[in-house]
Design a protein around this motif. Structure first.
Motif, short mmCIF file in Angstrom:
data_model
loop_
_atom_site.label_atom_id
_atom_site.label_comp_id
_atom_site.label_asym_id
_atom_site.label_seq_id
_atom_site.Cartn_x
_atom_site.Cartn_y
_atom_site.Cartn_z
N ASN A 123 0.86 -1.18 0.00
CA ASN A 123 0.00 0.00 0.00
C ASN A 123 0.90 1.23 0.00
OD1 ASN A 123 -1.89 1.98 0.35
ND2 ASN A 123 -2.60 1.30 2.36
N ASN A 170 -2.10 4.88 -0.12
CA ASN A 170 -3.47 4.44 -0.41
C ASN A 170 -3.66 3.98 -1.86
OD1 ASN A 170 -4.58 4.88 2.19
ND2 ASN A 170 -4.66 7.08 1.76
N LYS A 171 -2.59 3.50 -2.45
CA LYS A 171 -2.67 2.94 -3.79
C LYS A 171 -2.00 1.57 -3.80
CE LYS A 171 -1.36 3.72 -8.62
NZ LYS A 171 -0.60 4.57 -9.58
N VAL A 172 -2.68 0.61 -4.39
CA VAL A 172 -2.14 -0.75 -4.48
C VAL A 172 -1.01 -0.78 -5.50
CG1 VAL A 172 -2.63 -3.14 -5.11
CG2 VAL A 172 -4.33 -1.81 -3.82
N ALA A 213 -6.34 -4.28 -7.10
CA ALA A 213 -6.87 -3.07 -6.46
C ALA A 213 -8.36 -3.23 -6.16
CB ALA A 213 -6.63 -1.86 -7.35
N VAL A 267 -8.73 -5.60 -3.16
CA VAL A 267 -8.42 -4.91 -1.91
C VAL A 267 -9.62 -4.09 -1.43
CG1 VAL A 267 -6.98 -3.12 -0.84
CG2 VAL A 267 -5.92 -4.87 -2.29
N LYS A 314 -11.85 -4.64 1.98
CA LYS A 314 -12.01 -3.51 2.91
C LYS A 314 -13.48 -3.28 3.26
CE LYS A 314 -10.31 1.19 3.65
NZ LYS A 314 -9.55 2.32 3.07
N ASP A 323 -5.55 -5.98 7.17
CA ASP A 323 -4.37 -5.50 6.45
C ASP A 323 -3.63 -6.72 5.89
OD1 ASP A 323 -2.05 -4.42 5.46
OD2 ASP A 323 -1.41 -3.47 7.34
N PHE A 333 -1.42 -6.49 3.30
CA PHE A 333 -0.27 -6.06 2.50
C PHE A 333 1.01 -6.72 3.01
CE2 PHE A 333 -3.33 -2.56 1.94
CZ PHE A 333 -3.42 -2.59 0.55
#
Length: 297
Positions: free
Chosen positions: A244, A247-249, A271, A274, A278, A285, A287
């Motif tokens: 992350n 706030n971007k995959v 994306a 994800v 969420k 989380d 990631f």
């Protein structure tokens, strides 16, 4: 599966849902509670999650002795054998790494070689910069096959071979070049020598990855991907980690030279996954951790 591979697994499952003409079931072995709970909340009809604690104390003891990726490798054969034992209606079980992504129906693999007790995918090692001596050295280290896609049939040879692999990986599943061990993978070299009816997958477009992608020209046509003129069945995003970044995959990987466009497609789908997770579990989380970003060898 650890929670840091959940996003990739769901992306794999969504790709198979898209291209698969027939029914299939994923039996997922989770090694942490977080991944197990998210899968249960999602409640996808073809995904069945189990916690590793159901395998017993003797197996859980390995979790304390081995690094987490070694522990996960160690459970592959055991989990496949467990599926055969729990579900007598299952005639073939196929292990898939969570970082695979399907662009075409894999059923053609099984139709072409349905009589084979075990189907192995070769890890073709190629780069225009690699000399034959280097390829030979690399193959000696990692093995001739890739263990990210391996299929066993419920017959005498399939069951026997699977049991042998299970025992070998429980015995040792680290990377130790001096002893000829490369996780769960290098053991695959021995299967055709020890058992009959063990087959190399002959269907093209299988298990393309960092080890050979430079050999091909990738192109897209009518929502299908081709390598040269051959339909790509699945790409193996080996070594890819999901992070992350503001706030971007984003994907972290070593594939930087002529990166094929499939990486962009893969990141876009990830994306979306994800965001889906969420919505289901805002605090989750999945990631990559610092340990995930370290090299295994």
């Amino acid at each position: 599966m650890t929670k840091s591979r959940l996003y990739q697994f769901l992306t794999l499952a969504s790709s198979l849902n898209k291209v698969r003409a027939g029914d299939f079931r994923f039996y997922v072995l989770c090694v942490d509670q977080e991944a197990f709970e998210v899968l249960n909340k999602l409640n996808w009809k073809n995904v069945h999650a189990t916690l590793d604690e159901e395998l017993g104390e003797e197996i859980l003891a390995l979790k304390k002795e081995r690094r987490i990726h070694e522990y996960c490798w160690s459970l592959k054969g055991l989990w496949l054998e467990t599926i055969f034992q729990k579900y007598p209606e299952v005639m073939r079980v196929t292990f898939m790494d969570s970082d695979l992504y399907f662009w075409d129906d894999p059923e053609k693999i099984f139709k072409a070689q349905g009589d084979c007790s075990v189907l192995l995918s070769r890890e073709e090692k190629y780069s225009p910069k690699w000399r034959a001596s280097f390829v030979k050295k690399l193959t000696r280290l990692t093995g001739e096959y890739n263990s990210g896609f391996i299929s066993f049939k419920r017959d005498e040879m399939g069951i026997s071979c699977l049991s042998w692999w299970k025992e070998k990986t429980l015995e040792a599943c680290r990377i130790d070049p001096q002893k000829g061990i490369f996780g769960d993978q290098r053991y695959l070299n021995e299967m055709p020598k020890l058992f009959s009816n063990i087959c190399d997958i002959t269907t093209a477009g299988v298990n393309v990855g960092i080890w050979n992608y430079r050999k091909y020209t990738f192109l897209e046509k009518e929502d299908r991907v081709f390598i040269d003129k051959t339909p790509l069945i699945f790409y193996h995003f080996s070594g890819v980690r999901v992070i992350n970044n503001e706030n971007k995959v984003e994907l972290v990987h070593e594939t930087v030279e002529n990166t094929p466009f499939v990486f962009t497609r893969y990141q876009d789908v990830l994306a979306g996954i994800v965001m889906l997770v969420k919505q289901i579990e805002p605090k989750f989380d999945g990631f990559a951790t610092k340990e995930d970003l370290q090299k295994y060898w």
